[in-house]
Design a protein around this motif. Sequence first.
Motif, PDB file in Angstrom:
ATOM      1  N   TYR A 153       0.895  -1.182  -0.249  1.00 27.31           N
ATOM      2  CA  TYR A 153       0.011   0.152   0.126  1.00 27.31           C
ATOM      3  C   TYR A 153       0.780   1.143   0.134  1.00 27.31           C
ATOM      4  CZ  TYR A 153      -3.287   3.548   1.818  1.00 27.31           C
ATOM      5  OH  TYR A 153      -4.168   4.676   2.015  1.00 27.31           O
ATOM      6  N   HIS A 157       0.121   4.985  -1.634  1.00 28.07           N
ATOM      7  CA  HIS A 157       0.199   6.244  -0.329  1.00 28.07           C
ATOM      8  C   HIS A 157       1.030   7.292  -1.071  1.00 28.07           C
ATOM      9  CE1 HIS A 157       1.180   8.672   2.963  1.00 28.07           C
ATOM     10  NE2 HIS A 157      -0.221   8.587   3.437  1.00 28.07           N
ATOM     11  N   ASN A 160       0.890  10.472  -3.141  1.00 32.85           N
ATOM     12  CA  ASN A 160       0.725  11.983  -2.644  1.00 32.85           C
ATOM     13  C   ASN A 160       1.689  12.728  -2.179  1.00 32.85           C
ATOM     14  OD1 ASN A 160      -2.100  11.342  -2.681  1.00 32.85           O
ATOM     15  ND2 ASN A 160      -1.936  10.220  -0.744  1.00 32.85           N
ATOM     16  N   PHE A 164       3.167   9.301   6.174  1.00 27.25           N
ATOM     17  CA  PHE A 164       1.643   9.432   7.024  1.00 27.25           C
ATOM     18  C   PHE A 164       1.767  10.512   8.142  1.00 27.25           C
ATOM     19  CE2 PHE A 164       1.519   5.277   5.193  1.00 27.25           C
ATOM     20  CZ  PHE A 164       0.340   4.826   5.177  1.00 27.25           C
ATOM     21  N   ASP A 168      -3.935  11.842  10.209  1.00 22.88           N
ATOM     22  CA  ASP A 168      -4.650  11.244   9.020  1.00 22.88           C
ATOM     23  C   ASP A 168      -5.849  10.541   9.589  1.00 22.88           C
ATOM     24  OD1 ASP A 168      -2.331  12.329   7.366  1.00 22.88           O
ATOM     25  OD2 ASP A 168      -1.436  10.260   7.235  1.00 22.88           O
ATOM     26  N   SER A 171      -6.890   4.785   7.312  1.00 25.02           N
ATOM     27  CA  SER A 171      -6.525   4.290   5.962  1.00 25.02           C
ATOM     28  C   SER A 171      -7.290   2.952   5.631  1.00 25.02           C
ATOM     29  CB  SER A 171      -4.999   3.994   5.878  1.00 25.02           C
ATOM     30  OG  SER A 171      -4.256   5.170   6.282  1.00 25.02           O
TER      31      SER A 171
END
Length: 255
Positions: A153, A157, A160, A164, A168, A171
């Motif tokens: 993952y 992610h 972007n 993290f 946030d 997810s």
Amino acid sequence: MKKTKLVFVPSPGISHLISTVELSKRLTERDDQLSIFVLVISSPVGPDSESYTQEVAASNTSIQFINIPKADPNLSEALSSPENFYALYLESHRSYVKTAIIDQVLVSESITSLAGIVVDLFCSSMVDVANELGVPSYVFFTSGSAYLGFVFYLPIHNKNGREFETSDPDSIIPTYSHPVPSNVIPSYAFNKHGGYSSFVKHATKFKETKGIIINTFAELESHAVDRLKFDAETPPIYTVGPLLDLEGRKQEPDH
């Protein structure tokens, strides 16, 4: 009859080495024409595993251990990100690993006798060694399949362009059946000094391999296993767990 050879490159640390040896034992029990070479990289910190490897080598002649020369680690990297330091430390052994395979595994035999190179989840840089030698590479993922899905993952992610953040929202990670809150996400995912990016690189390298061997079983993580199996971008996965040290030997401290 010439045996088929398989090379394993585990991460330093007794827990990763034990899992690798347990998998090697099961493979050689199923095929007595298989000869396995385990390339042992010394831990940058903590004790070595020589006593354990000697014990295994004495009891199983189908598994051979090759000690890799130790590179000098840059410990300053460990202060900002242990995960990035570990990745860079292992990558610094890449030329030593390639030399060991050429000089001690292949020797004068045809390269076709080497079936493949199986790299630990932290040794993804060794996929390049397999590519250079023209042999298949595989990942031995010593954690579970849900966590593998989290690692996969990360490149999504990363589009972007940021790590993290603790603020946030939860997810949505396909291999987890429920949304994942930020307070349970591994700390390296918040690290802006190489921790996060090092695992993005791992995930990218995993996609270059011919398959991923996971230390789990389908009934334990049916949701995660199914999501990985039906993801067209994920290499074939093979569940082989649980691979445990059931003999109750006294454990050495890990790295």
